[in-house]
Motif scaffolding. Structure first.
Motif, PDB file in Angstrom:
ATOM      1  N   TRP A 130      -5.312  -6.189  -1.172  1.00  0.00           N
ATOM      2  CA  TRP A 130      -4.190  -6.316  -0.235  1.00  0.00           C
ATOM      3  C   TRP A 130      -4.488  -7.273   0.923  1.00  0.00           C
ATOM      4  O   TRP A 130      -3.745  -7.328   1.900  1.00  0.00           O
ATOM      5  CB  TRP A 130      -3.802  -4.943   0.289  1.00  0.00           C
ATOM      6  CG  TRP A 130      -2.977  -4.144  -0.684  1.00  0.00           C
ATOM      7  CD1 TRP A 130      -2.375  -4.568  -1.828  1.00  0.00           C
ATOM      8  CD2 TRP A 130      -2.636  -2.756  -0.567  1.00  0.00           C
ATOM      9  NE1 TRP A 130      -1.690  -3.551  -2.435  1.00  0.00           N
ATOM     10  CE2 TRP A 130      -1.830  -2.416  -1.678  1.00  0.00           C
ATOM     11  CE3 TRP A 130      -2.933  -1.762   0.361  1.00  0.00           C
ATOM     12  CZ2 TRP A 130      -1.310  -1.137  -1.886  1.00  0.00           C
ATOM     13  CZ3 TRP A 130      -2.431  -0.482   0.156  1.00  0.00           C
ATOM     14  CH2 TRP A 130      -1.622  -0.184  -0.952  1.00  0.00           C
ATOM     15  N   CYS A 146       1.851  -4.770   9.075  1.00  0.00           N
ATOM     16  CA  CYS A 146       2.523  -3.920   8.082  1.00  0.00           C
ATOM     17  C   CYS A 146       2.758  -2.514   8.639  1.00  0.00           C
ATOM     18  O   CYS A 146       2.177  -2.116   9.649  1.00  0.00           O
ATOM     19  CB  CYS A 146       1.731  -3.852   6.779  1.00  0.00           C
ATOM     20  SG  CYS A 146       0.388  -2.652   6.750  1.00  0.00           S
ATOM     21  N   TRP A 175       2.150   1.210   7.438  1.00  0.00           N
ATOM     22  CA  TRP A 175       1.232   1.847   6.491  1.00  0.00           C
ATOM     23  C   TRP A 175       1.472   3.346   6.474  1.00  0.00           C
ATOM     24  O   TRP A 175       1.531   3.975   7.530  1.00  0.00           O
ATOM     25  CB  TRP A 175      -0.193   1.551   6.933  1.00  0.00           C
ATOM     26  CG  TRP A 175      -1.275   2.144   6.093  1.00  0.00           C
ATOM     27  CD1 TRP A 175      -1.708   3.440   6.112  1.00  0.00           C
ATOM     28  CD2 TRP A 175      -2.078   1.483   5.121  1.00  0.00           C
ATOM     29  NE1 TRP A 175      -2.720   3.620   5.216  1.00  0.00           N
ATOM     30  CE2 TRP A 175      -2.973   2.419   4.599  1.00  0.00           C
ATOM     31  CE3 TRP A 175      -2.123   0.174   4.652  1.00  0.00           C
ATOM     32  CZ2 TRP A 175      -3.909   2.101   3.625  1.00  0.00           C
ATOM     33  CZ3 TRP A 175      -3.055  -0.145   3.689  1.00  0.00           C
ATOM     34  CH2 TRP A 175      -3.937   0.813   3.174  1.00  0.00           C
ATOM     35  N   ARG A 234       3.026  -0.659   2.883  1.00  0.00           N
ATOM     36  CA  ARG A 234       1.868  -0.222   2.109  1.00  0.00           C
ATOM     37  C   ARG A 234       1.775   1.296   2.194  1.00  0.00           C
ATOM     38  O   ARG A 234       1.844   1.872   3.286  1.00  0.00           O
ATOM     39  CB  ARG A 234       0.558  -0.843   2.636  1.00  0.00           C
ATOM     40  CG  ARG A 234       0.484  -2.355   2.492  1.00  0.00           C
ATOM     41  CD  ARG A 234       0.313  -2.735   1.029  1.00  0.00           C
ATOM     42  NE  ARG A 234       0.310  -4.159   0.799  1.00  0.00           N
ATOM     43  CZ  ARG A 234       1.360  -4.845   0.359  1.00  0.00           C
ATOM     44  NH1 ARG A 234       2.510  -4.253   0.151  1.00  0.00           N
ATOM     45  NH2 ARG A 234       1.258  -6.139   0.130  1.00  0.00           N
ATOM     46  N   THR A 267      -2.059  -8.972   3.685  1.00  0.00           N
ATOM     47  CA  THR A 267      -0.766  -8.271   3.758  1.00  0.00           C
ATOM     48  C   THR A 267      -0.783  -7.087   4.731  1.00  0.00           C
ATOM     49  O   THR A 267       0.222  -6.409   4.865  1.00  0.00           O
ATOM     50  CB  THR A 267      -0.340  -7.744   2.370  1.00  0.00           C
ATOM     51  OG1 THR A 267      -1.251  -6.715   1.958  1.00  0.00           O
ATOM     52  CG2 THR A 267      -0.289  -8.852   1.340  1.00  0.00           C
ATOM     53  N   GLU A 321       4.100  -2.233  -1.602  1.00  0.00           N
ATOM     54  CA  GLU A 321       3.298  -1.782  -2.733  1.00  0.00           C
ATOM     55  C   GLU A 321       2.588  -0.486  -2.345  1.00  0.00           C
ATOM     56  O   GLU A 321       2.231  -0.283  -1.194  1.00  0.00           O
ATOM     57  CB  GLU A 321       2.280  -2.852  -3.110  1.00  0.00           C
ATOM     58  CG  GLU A 321       1.681  -2.671  -4.482  1.00  0.00           C
ATOM     59  CD  GLU A 321       0.897  -3.889  -4.948  1.00  0.00           C
ATOM     60  OE1 GLU A 321       1.483  -4.721  -5.664  1.00  0.00           O
ATOM     61  OE2 GLU A 321      -0.282  -3.998  -4.588  1.00  0.00           O
TER      62      GLU A 321
END
Length: 180
Positions: free
Chosen positions: A32, A39, A41, A111, A35, A141
């Motif tokens: 990852w 993000c 999370w 994520r 990324t 993802e």
């Protein structure tokens, strides 16, 4: 336990939680790479919060954990307080992961890391909840940590398996939102 930047994390004594091995943690963050900065999370069955802590160290703007055990939640908060910098935000939710998933409805995460006890029956219901509540961002993802001998990854309506990596007795199965 040490994470990115040689930072030391507090851990919970005994066998209450099973931290993700350094090898698997490093492999995930290499996959990852690029990324994580900025993000959102989500750390499910967070244990001592090492995965979320690593995400904070690597620039995640928001990290949320769900963990059932009260002592573990206290450790996560302590660990993340040492690492988070303004304007990073974090939140620790104590409770059963399935019960607490509905509280995330309407939120989107780039994520998601899901690491339940390997012998639990949480895999399918949690994946279904993530799909139902549409918690994974359409460009996001999710990684599911599991023992490949105890659980075989399955496709869930709304989530598609995009790859799987095996590291000894540990597998990471990656999901993305299913294209319409």
């Amino acid at each position: 336990m040490r994470i990115y930047g040689n930072r030391i994390l507090k851990t919970i004594p005994g066998q209450l939680t099973r931290p993700t091995s350094g090898k698997v943690r490093e492999a995930l963050f290499n996959i990852w790479q690029g990324t994580i900065t900025d993000c959102r999370w989500l750390d499910l069955c967070a244990g001592n919060g090492s995965m979320g802590a690593e995400a904070l160290c690597r620039g995640a703007k928001e990290v949320v954990a769900i963990e059932q055990y009260g002592r573990a939640c206290d450790i996560i908060k302590q660990n993340w307080q040492q690492i988070a910098n303004p304007p990073q935000q974090f939140h620790v939710i104590r409770g059963d992961v399935l019960t607490k998933m509905s509280s995330l409805a309407g939120k989107k995460f780039d994520r998601i890391y899901f690491d339940p006890p390997y012998k639990s029956d949480l895999y399918q219901p949690v994946l279904e909840a993530i799909a139902t509540y549409e918690i994974l961002d359409e460009t996001g993802e999710m990684a599911v940590e599991h023992d490949p001998k105890l659980w075989q990854a399955i496709a869930i309506p709304g989530l598609a398996i995009c790859r799987e990596k095996i590291y000894g007795n540990t597998a990471l199965t990656f999901y993305e939102t299913e294209s319409s």
